[in-house]
Design a protein around this motif. Structure first.
Motif, PDB file in Angstrom:
ATOM      1  N   GLY A   1      -0.852  -7.937 -18.266  1.00 46.32           N
ATOM      2  CA  GLY A   1      -0.166  -7.483 -17.054  1.00 46.32           C
ATOM      3  C   GLY A   1      -1.066  -6.810 -16.028  1.00 46.32           C
TER       4      GLY A   1
ATOM      5  N   VAL B   1      -3.086  -9.375 -14.077  1.00 48.26           N
ATOM      6  CA  VAL B   1      -2.170 -10.164 -13.241  1.00 48.26           C
ATOM      7  C   VAL B   1      -1.750  -9.344 -12.025  1.00 48.26           C
ATOM      8  CG1 VAL B   1       0.141 -11.178 -13.162  1.00 48.26           C
ATOM      9  CG2 VAL B   1      -1.336 -11.597 -15.145  1.00 48.26           C
ATOM     10  N   ASN B   2      -1.444  -8.073 -12.249  1.00 50.20           N
ATOM     11  CA  ASN B   2      -0.991  -7.223 -11.152  1.00 50.20           C
ATOM     12  C   ASN B   2      -2.083  -7.043 -10.104  1.00 50.20           C
ATOM     13  OD1 ASN B   2      -0.382  -4.188 -10.025  1.00 50.20           O
ATOM     14  ND2 ASN B   2       1.443  -5.439 -10.411  1.00 50.20           N
TER      15      ASN B   2
ATOM     16  N   ILE C   1      -2.280 -10.270  -8.071  1.00 51.80           N
ATOM     17  CA  ILE C   1      -1.144 -10.437  -7.146  1.00 51.80           C
ATOM     18  C   ILE C   1      -1.320  -9.531  -5.932  1.00 51.80           C
ATOM     19  CG2 ILE C   1       1.336 -10.028  -6.863  1.00 51.80           C
ATOM     20  CD1 ILE C   1       1.693 -10.897  -9.798  1.00 51.80           C
TER      21      ILE C   1
ATOM     22  N   ASP D   1       5.918  -3.738 -14.080  1.00 51.68           N
ATOM     23  CA  ASP D   1       6.702  -4.967 -13.821  1.00 51.68           C
ATOM     24  C   ASP D   1       5.918  -6.192 -14.300  1.00 51.68           C
ATOM     25  OD1 ASP D   1       8.698  -3.558 -12.458  1.00 51.68           O
ATOM     26  OD2 ASP D   1       7.807  -3.925 -10.473  1.00 51.68           O
ATOM     27  N   SER D   2       4.611  -6.233 -13.977  1.00 50.10           N
ATOM     28  CA  SER D   2       3.796  -7.398 -14.343  1.00 50.10           C
ATOM     29  C   SER D   2       3.666  -7.508 -15.852  1.00 50.10           C
ATOM     30  CB  SER D   2       2.406  -7.310 -13.694  1.00 50.10           C
ATOM     31  OG  SER D   2       2.536  -7.390 -12.280  1.00 50.10           O
TER      32      SER D   2
END
Ligand SMILES: CC(C)(COP(=O)(O)OP(=O)(O)OC[C@H]1O[C@@H](n2cnc3c(N)ncnc32)[C@H](O)[C@@H]1OP(=O)(O)O)[C@@H](O)C(=O)NCCC(=O)NCCS
Length: 187
Positions: free
Chosen positions: A27, A30-31, A34, A56-57
């Protein structure tokens, strides 16, 4: 047949890339990707409109890891083989295992665009789906005006099968056309 019983590898490599199923702990990377790519992602990806938090990720990744295990959605995280850096994701979505058919999606972190990585990933995923999953049909759908995404499909060898006029409303509420690029495989 229960798709959860279908056996296939959860990772594969291409010349420059390693693609693997999501794993708990992905996560944070990924965060970061993004957030770095927000301007390029938000016109096209509904999930990028509101920036996710790192939590959230991580929750999203754990959900995708579970869906991969159940064979209901197959996200592949993309890493550079040279450095291990996370550079984006692709995947096989909205599948019908009875055919089998799949829809390919993708996004790339902005700092790694323009180097052919996504075309390479899509070609690798196409080969994986055809040879490991027995895919009979692979399609890539995108907004008619998403030129970068259309170039990836074309560079990856997908013919344009159809333009669906006034197919949907985009994220700004305007009625827009969709493109379908598709490859089919016969035994
Ligand atoms: C769609 C998206 C993944 C395309 O990224 P991209 O970097 O343009 O795609 P690729 O990784 O295949 O790189 C292709 C580019 O690298 C260049 N390139 C450089 N070296 C290359 C190589 N060895 N092989 C192939 N292409 C190479 C190509 O010329 C091409 O540039 P061009 O578009 O100016 O002609 C990216 O724009 C994105 O994430 N967009 C937002 C999310 C999105 O819209 N997803 C699709 C939803 S349907």
């Amino acid at each position: 047949m229960n798709p959860a019983l279908i056996d296939f590898p959860s990772e594969f490599t291409t010349a420059r890339l390693r693609l693997r199923a999501p794993q708990a702990g992905d996560g944070a990377a990924v965060n970061t990707a993004i957030r770095e790519s927000h301007a390029e992602l938000q016109p096209w990806m509904p999930w990028a409109r509101m920036l996710p938090s790192p939590a959230d990720s991580e929750a999203f990744i754990r959900e995708k890891a579970a869906q991969f295990a159940l064979r209901t959605d197959l996200v592949f995280q993309i890493f550079l083989r040279s450095s291990g850096e996370f550079i984006g994701a692709t995947g096989l979505h909205r599948m019908d295992w009875e055919v089998p058919r799949f829809e390919i999606g993708y996004w790339l972190r902005t700092s790694r665009s323009g180097q052919g990585y996504m075309s390479e990933a899509v070609r690798g995923l196409t080969d994986f789906a055809a040879t490991r999953l027995g895919a009979r049909r692979l399609e890539i759908r995108m907004d008619h005006d998403n030129a970068a995404s259309r170039r990836v499909a074309e560079r990856s060898g997908y013919p344009l099968e159809a333009i669906l006029h006034n197919d949907r409303r985009n994220l700004d509420g305007e009625v827009v056309h969709s493109c379908i690029y598709a490859l089919t495989f016969d035994p």
